[in-house]
Design a protein around this motif. Sequence first.
Motif, PDB file in Angstrom:
ATOM      1  N   SER A  73      -3.390   2.188   2.190  1.00 15.04           N
ATOM      2  CA  SER A  73      -4.205   3.008   1.298  1.00 15.04           C
ATOM      3  C   SER A  73      -5.545   2.355   0.994  1.00 15.04           C
ATOM      4  CB  SER A  73      -3.451   3.284  -0.008  1.00 15.04           C
ATOM      5  OG  SER A  73      -2.244   3.961   0.230  1.00 15.04           O
ATOM      6  N   GLY A  74      -5.873   1.278   1.699  1.00 11.66           N
ATOM      7  CA  GLY A  74      -7.143   0.594   1.506  1.00 11.66           C
ATOM      8  C   GLY A  74      -8.232   1.175   2.368  1.00 11.66           C
ATOM      9  N   VAL A  75      -9.441   0.595   2.237  1.00 12.74           N
ATOM     10  CA  VAL A  75     -10.598   1.156   2.915  1.00 12.74           C
ATOM     11  C   VAL A  75     -10.548   0.973   4.431  1.00 12.74           C
ATOM     12  CG1 VAL A  75     -12.073   0.931   0.893  1.00 12.74           C
ATOM     13  CG2 VAL A  75     -11.953  -0.958   2.537  1.00 12.74           C
ATOM     14  N   ALA A  76      -9.724   0.056   4.940  1.00 10.52           N
ATOM     15  CA  ALA A  76      -9.611  -0.122   6.389  1.00 10.52           C
ATOM     16  C   ALA A  76      -8.825   1.002   7.038  1.00 10.52           C
ATOM     17  CB  ALA A  76      -8.968  -1.474   6.716  1.00 10.52           C
ATOM     18  N   GLY A  77      -8.157   1.822   6.251  1.00  8.18           N
ATOM     19  CA  GLY A  77      -7.473   2.991   6.784  1.00  8.18           C
ATOM     20  C   GLY A  77      -6.323   2.653   7.713  1.00  8.18           C
ATOM     21  N   ASP A  78      -6.046   3.596   8.641  1.00  4.42           N
ATOM     22  CA  ASP A  78      -4.864   3.433   9.490  1.00  4.42           C
ATOM     23  C   ASP A  78      -5.006   2.314  10.505  1.00  4.42           C
ATOM     24  OD1 ASP A  78      -6.606   4.584  11.307  1.00  4.42           O
ATOM     25  OD2 ASP A  78      -5.460   6.429  11.562  1.00  4.42           O
ATOM     26  N   ALA A  79      -6.213   1.751  10.655  1.00  2.00           N
ATOM     27  CA  ALA A  79      -6.366   0.591  11.539  1.00  2.00           C
ATOM     28  C   ALA A  79      -5.585  -0.604  11.021  1.00  2.00           C
ATOM     29  CB  ALA A  79      -7.840   0.217  11.668  1.00  2.00           C
ATOM     30  N   ALA A  80      -5.203  -0.582   9.756  1.00  2.00           N
ATOM     31  CA  ALA A  80      -4.447  -1.690   9.166  1.00  2.00           C
ATOM     32  C   ALA A  80      -3.085  -1.230   8.657  1.00  2.00           C
ATOM     33  CB  ALA A  80      -5.242  -2.333   8.032  1.00  2.00           C
ATOM     34  N   ASP A  81      -2.550  -0.153   9.229  1.00  2.00           N
ATOM     35  CA  ASP A  81      -1.188   0.250   8.888  1.00  2.00           C
ATOM     36  C   ASP A  81      -0.203  -0.841   9.300  1.00  2.00           C
ATOM     37  OD1 ASP A  81      -1.958   2.643   7.822  1.00  2.00           O
ATOM     38  OD2 ASP A  81      -1.277   3.881   9.499  1.00  2.00           O
ATOM     39  N   GLY A  82       0.942  -0.871   8.637  1.00  2.00           N
ATOM     40  CA  GLY A  82       1.972  -1.852   8.954  1.00  2.00           C
ATOM     41  C   GLY A  82       3.268  -1.200   9.383  1.00  2.00           C
ATOM     42  N   ALA A  83       4.271  -2.030   9.616  1.00  2.00           N
ATOM     43  CA  ALA A  83       5.588  -1.549  10.022  1.00  2.00           C
ATOM     44  C   ALA A  83       6.652  -2.477   9.461  1.00  2.00           C
ATOM     45  CB  ALA A  83       5.697  -1.490  11.548  1.00  2.00           C
ATOM     46  N   VAL A  84       7.732  -1.890   8.970  1.00  2.00           N
ATOM     47  CA  VAL A  84       8.855  -2.681   8.478  1.00  2.00           C
ATOM     48  C   VAL A  84       9.711  -3.108   9.660  1.00  2.00           C
ATOM     49  CG1 VAL A  84      10.935  -2.660   7.050  1.00  2.00           C
ATOM     50  CG2 VAL A  84       8.881  -1.486   6.266  1.00  2.00           C
ATOM     51  N   VAL A  85      10.074  -4.372   9.690  1.00  3.09           N
ATOM     52  CA  VAL A  85      11.030  -4.881  10.674  1.00  3.09           C
ATOM     53  C   VAL A  85      12.357  -5.083   9.942  1.00  3.09           C
ATOM     54  CG1 VAL A  85      11.559  -6.731  12.301  1.00  3.09           C
ATOM     55  CG2 VAL A  85       9.185  -6.002  11.950  1.00  3.09           C
ATOM     56  N   ILE A  86      13.385  -4.435  10.443  1.00  4.55           N
ATOM     57  CA  ILE A  86      14.714  -4.392   9.820  1.00  4.55           C
ATOM     58  C   ILE A  86      14.591  -3.787   8.419  1.00  4.55           C
ATOM     59  CG2 ILE A  86      16.841  -5.616   9.292  1.00  4.55           C
ATOM     60  CD1 ILE A  86      16.160  -7.705  11.251  1.00  4.55           C
ATOM     61  N   ALA A  87      14.463  -2.497   8.380  1.00 10.15           N
ATOM     62  CA  ALA A  87      14.235  -1.795   7.122  1.00 10.15           C
ATOM     63  C   ALA A  87      15.510  -1.672   6.310  1.00 10.15           C
ATOM     64  CB  ALA A  87      13.671  -0.404   7.405  1.00 10.15           C
ATOM     65  N   HIS A  88      15.354  -1.769   5.015  1.00  9.36           N
ATOM     66  CA  HIS A  88      16.421  -1.503   4.061  1.00  9.36           C
ATOM     67  C   HIS A  88      15.998  -0.325   3.191  1.00  9.36           C
ATOM     68  CE1 HIS A  88      18.428  -5.216   5.199  1.00  9.36           C
ATOM     69  NE2 HIS A  88      17.299  -5.869   5.012  1.00  9.36           N
ATOM     70  N   ALA A  89      16.918   0.177   2.413  1.00  7.70           N
ATOM     71  CA  ALA A  89      16.589   1.281   1.523  1.00  7.70           C
ATOM     72  C   ALA A  89      15.523   0.850   0.525  1.00  7.70           C
ATOM     73  CB  ALA A  89      17.843   1.747   0.795  1.00  7.70           C
ATOM     74  N   ALA A  90      14.608   1.773   0.213  1.00  6.30           N
ATOM     75  CA  ALA A  90      13.572   1.483  -0.776  1.00  6.30           C
ATOM     76  C   ALA A  90      14.209   1.206  -2.136  1.00  6.30           C
ATOM     77  CB  ALA A  90      12.614   2.657  -0.880  1.00  6.30           C
ATOM     78  N   VAL A  91      13.546   0.370  -2.925  1.00  3.51           N
ATOM     79  CA  VAL A  91      14.021   0.024  -4.256  1.00  3.51           C
ATOM     80  C   VAL A  91      12.963   0.443  -5.276  1.00  3.51           C
ATOM     81  CG1 VAL A  91      15.446  -1.888  -3.448  1.00  3.51           C
ATOM     82  CG2 VAL A  91      13.052  -2.303  -4.068  1.00  3.51           C
ATOM     83  N   ALA A  92      13.360   0.461  -6.537  1.00  6.34           N
ATOM     84  CA  ALA A  92      12.426   0.844  -7.582  1.00  6.34           C
ATOM     85  C   ALA A  92      11.398  -0.249  -7.799  1.00  6.34           C
ATOM     86  CB  ALA A  92      13.182   1.114  -8.880  1.00  6.34           C
ATOM     87  N   GLY A  93      10.135   0.126  -7.847  1.00  6.78           N
ATOM     88  CA  GLY A  93       9.067  -0.795  -8.167  1.00  6.78           C
ATOM     89  C   GLY A  93       8.771  -0.775  -9.649  1.00  6.78           C
ATOM     90  N   PRO A  94       7.666  -1.375 -10.062  1.00  8.16           N
ATOM     91  CA  PRO A  94       7.255  -1.210 -11.458  1.00  8.16           C
ATOM     92  C   PRO A  94       6.992   0.272 -11.708  1.00  8.16           C
ATOM     93  CG  PRO A  94       5.510  -2.231 -10.162  1.00  8.16           C
ATOM     94  CD  PRO A  94       6.703  -2.190  -9.292  1.00  8.16           C
ATOM     95  N   GLN A  95       7.624   0.834 -12.726  1.00  7.38           N
ATOM     96  CA  GLN A  95       7.586   2.274 -12.946  1.00  7.38           C
ATOM     97  C   GLN A  95       7.286   2.609 -14.397  1.00  7.38           C
ATOM     98  OE1 GLN A  95      11.512   3.639 -11.820  1.00  7.38           O
ATOM     99  NE2 GLN A  95      11.069   3.567  -9.617  1.00  7.38           N
ATOM    100  N   GLY A  96       6.779   3.827 -14.577  1.00  5.19           N
ATOM    101  CA  GLY A  96       6.690   4.354 -15.928  1.00  5.19           C
ATOM    102  C   GLY A  96       8.079   4.748 -16.402  1.00  5.19           C
TER     103      GLY A  96
END
Length: 908
Positions: free
Chosen positions: A628-651
């Motif tokens: 979501s930064g200014v470099a755009g999709d040229a700096a997209d990443g990829a998860v290696v060995i993905a796990h289920a998403a967890v809750a981050g800092p939330q309201g």
Amino acid sequence: MKHPPQPYSPRLLTCASSLLPILALPAFGATYPAAVQQDKPAGYYRFSDSAARPQLNANSGSLGAAGNATNINVHAIAGGAVVGGHDAAAYFDSTARAIIPWNAELNPDASQSFTIEAWFCPTSDKVAGTFVGPAPIMNRYSGSVANRQGWVYFQRNPDSRPYNNGQTDVGWNFRMYKGSGSSVGVQITSGKPYKIGVWQHVVTVWDTTHPEGNYLIMYIDGEEAVRSGPIDPGNVVYSANTDDHGDEQAKNGPAGLCIGSYNNTEAGSNPFRGGVDEVAFYKKALTPEQIKAHYDNAQNSQRAVAYEGLVQSDGPVGYWRLDDPSVGPDVAVNMGLLQSGGHGANTAEVQHPVAGGLVGASDTAYTYHWRNGSATTDLPYNAAMNPDATLPFTVEAWFRPTVDRQSVGACPINNRYVKSGNRTGWVFFQRAPNASYAGVGGNEGIGWNFRLYTGQGGSGKDVVSSVPYTVGEWQHVVATWSGGERADGAINVTGTASIYINGVLAASNPNVTYAENSAAPDVGDPADFAIGSYNAASGLGSNPFEGGIDEVAFYNVQLSPDQIAAHYAAGIDSKGSAEYANLVLTAPYEVVSAAYEADPSLPKPAHALQPVSYFRLDDKAASPVANSGVAGDAADGAVVIAHAAVAGPQGPGYPGFEPDNAAFAAAAKSFVSLDNPPVLNLAGALTLEAWINPDATQVDGARIVSHGPPTLSFYAPDATREGAILAGNEVYLRIERNGSDSLYAFGTADGTDTHAVTTPVPEGDLGSGSWVHLVGTYNGTSWSLYRNGVLLDSVADPVGPLAVDNAGWAIGAKGNGWDGAYSGFVDEVALYDHALTAAQVAAHYAAATGTGASHLSISRAGGAVTLTWTGGILQESSSVTGTFKDVAGAASPLTVTAPTETRFYRLR
């Protein structure tokens, strides 16, 4: 799902002045993401990417979700048609299609103009058996008793050479049906050659705006290729699809618009093999100027307007970018003759995409490794991959070894059987980088070893390149087998094996005895084909290779020296690399054609003489991480060995975040790879920022974020060893150990010297389940660490971040991904090419916690006005609705003496 930041609503605080009013607005940005993005990070990873994989390619046209395409066996590949970006495309493999349900908006009647636009990249010139016209896009109602309506694109021959397929047309054929039996009302064929494996822009316009009559016009690569003569509007040549046929005729429902094959009325027939990208349907005739502008934009890597923005500005009803993630297992798409029958299955530790071996292309590759498990791409036994030993074959690939380990012999590709004790098939081994490795254990030569097995015991016959390579650099490697005569009763054949390095013959062995793998071996399963390590028939994952692999092809012909040289030359040429796939996909046809020209008694070459298997290894990430930064999709990443998403800092605890804000769960072998894109080669001033929720136990040097270091030599330093990587640069934000104490650390190191700031981890940060905001900055003179918006320590140092040009970025591990694992949750990782100020860091934390709004006050003494604030960055504007900009160098309190114009102030 993370939601965009909400706009602020200004509430004005006025202060009267004898000279002018000064108005103070509340702090800008009610959300944390808005505060971060205001400061323009190059990379910003929110981990908001949904793990859901609906079988859809979304419609971006005015029809909206009603025009979404349902995918069947469609694969997402990197390297789409739009040059210079990270555009993805859809790959269709003879079993795949994407279908959009019938909608009146996609079927205007014959009195209305329309345009259908797409990019095609065919990887074959036929389907199977006798010639059947592949249909990359079609929108036709048909069936055994139907009066055909709508239209179809058909793929014809690539060029005017005499293909043995009963077809003489060249290019793309567009047919419109008149609603009377199977009659074609009007059709045009481009007559323009295309190249297998190369993108071509194809646009067809039905234009009813001319007084002299209607026209059907096709444009190829931005230029008009063919048009029909003017057609009297009273002459019925086209009947649009309707939805009134009834169940008896329309047994599969009204005709949908289908990409990749025929639609639901003849489901899956006439399948297309290849890539399709950026399909758009307009209820109007695009002008020649608009069509040319689309083509030129896609070919311009320095475009000022995004391609998709240009298309959308012309008002498509349907616009399918075809870049949605694939559904199902992570596979390496096979673009050779095997297609869907030969896709490779990736184990979880295969890392992709990474920068590929072809220069100047958007080509990507796979990375494999030898630690903590295995990474392999595996294709089950297929007879076409194991031709009889009397017949020739060629294996081609690009290798980029990232470590110099010699024992055991690393195997980048193999197709070997061992279980009965009588070994068959063949193997590639990585040998020493150069002659200075002569004394290391396991050394069996220099370069690459191609070993073929005899079928008698465990012995094999070798051809060794003896050409040095450099760790961390790509090398083009091709091995050929000549075939030969089989003696009566013999289980093997004697012939010549050769190996080419970077387009040049490196070595040949004319006395190689070879036995192919059997479909029914005496013991166990037949041999599979594997990339990255040994195959299952030799012990899946054993003898793993570490490094990049790209453009793997297996041919059932022996490529000529000239062809091999041409492939290498194209691969290292920033312009020629666009033609690389064409050279690979047409190479067998060229071999057979040359033989036929030399000896016409040989069988005439047929169409579809292509590699048996061709793995471009440019598949999109199975678990992508959007930037979501200014470099755009040229700096997209990829998860290696993905796990289920967890809750981050939330309201509501952190009101600056969404109540469903998600985070990434990092652990050993589970990390986020950002590779090493040029847009993230950050030099000079730097900021690394993250929210962390660390586990109680961490390894020493647990990397929250790291750029580098490269993988070091497997061997102890030796002054005589050439090219060994003994040290490497790194930039990091990590948790260190000092005895029983834990430290936060932000800095850079070269393996000998470290320039950093460290500070004790406060009690309760590790293992408490609490979120911590951690920021490291280097401003050109000092390394500084902040925790929860407050400066912990700062160390003056003229040495800033060291350049890292030969290793990747990772979140949750060292840059190579397999060391220095951080354990715990991480979120909101941001990388900046500048140092955030203390006020900016505090403003970010305040935005997250809701503690930083509206702390701006104004006072006046005589002709001077003093502004005092906390928790943000002061901004000013000459208009309450104007553009607010940071007040450079402003620190609270700020006195404005004898102001001469009205100013408006706020905090962000």
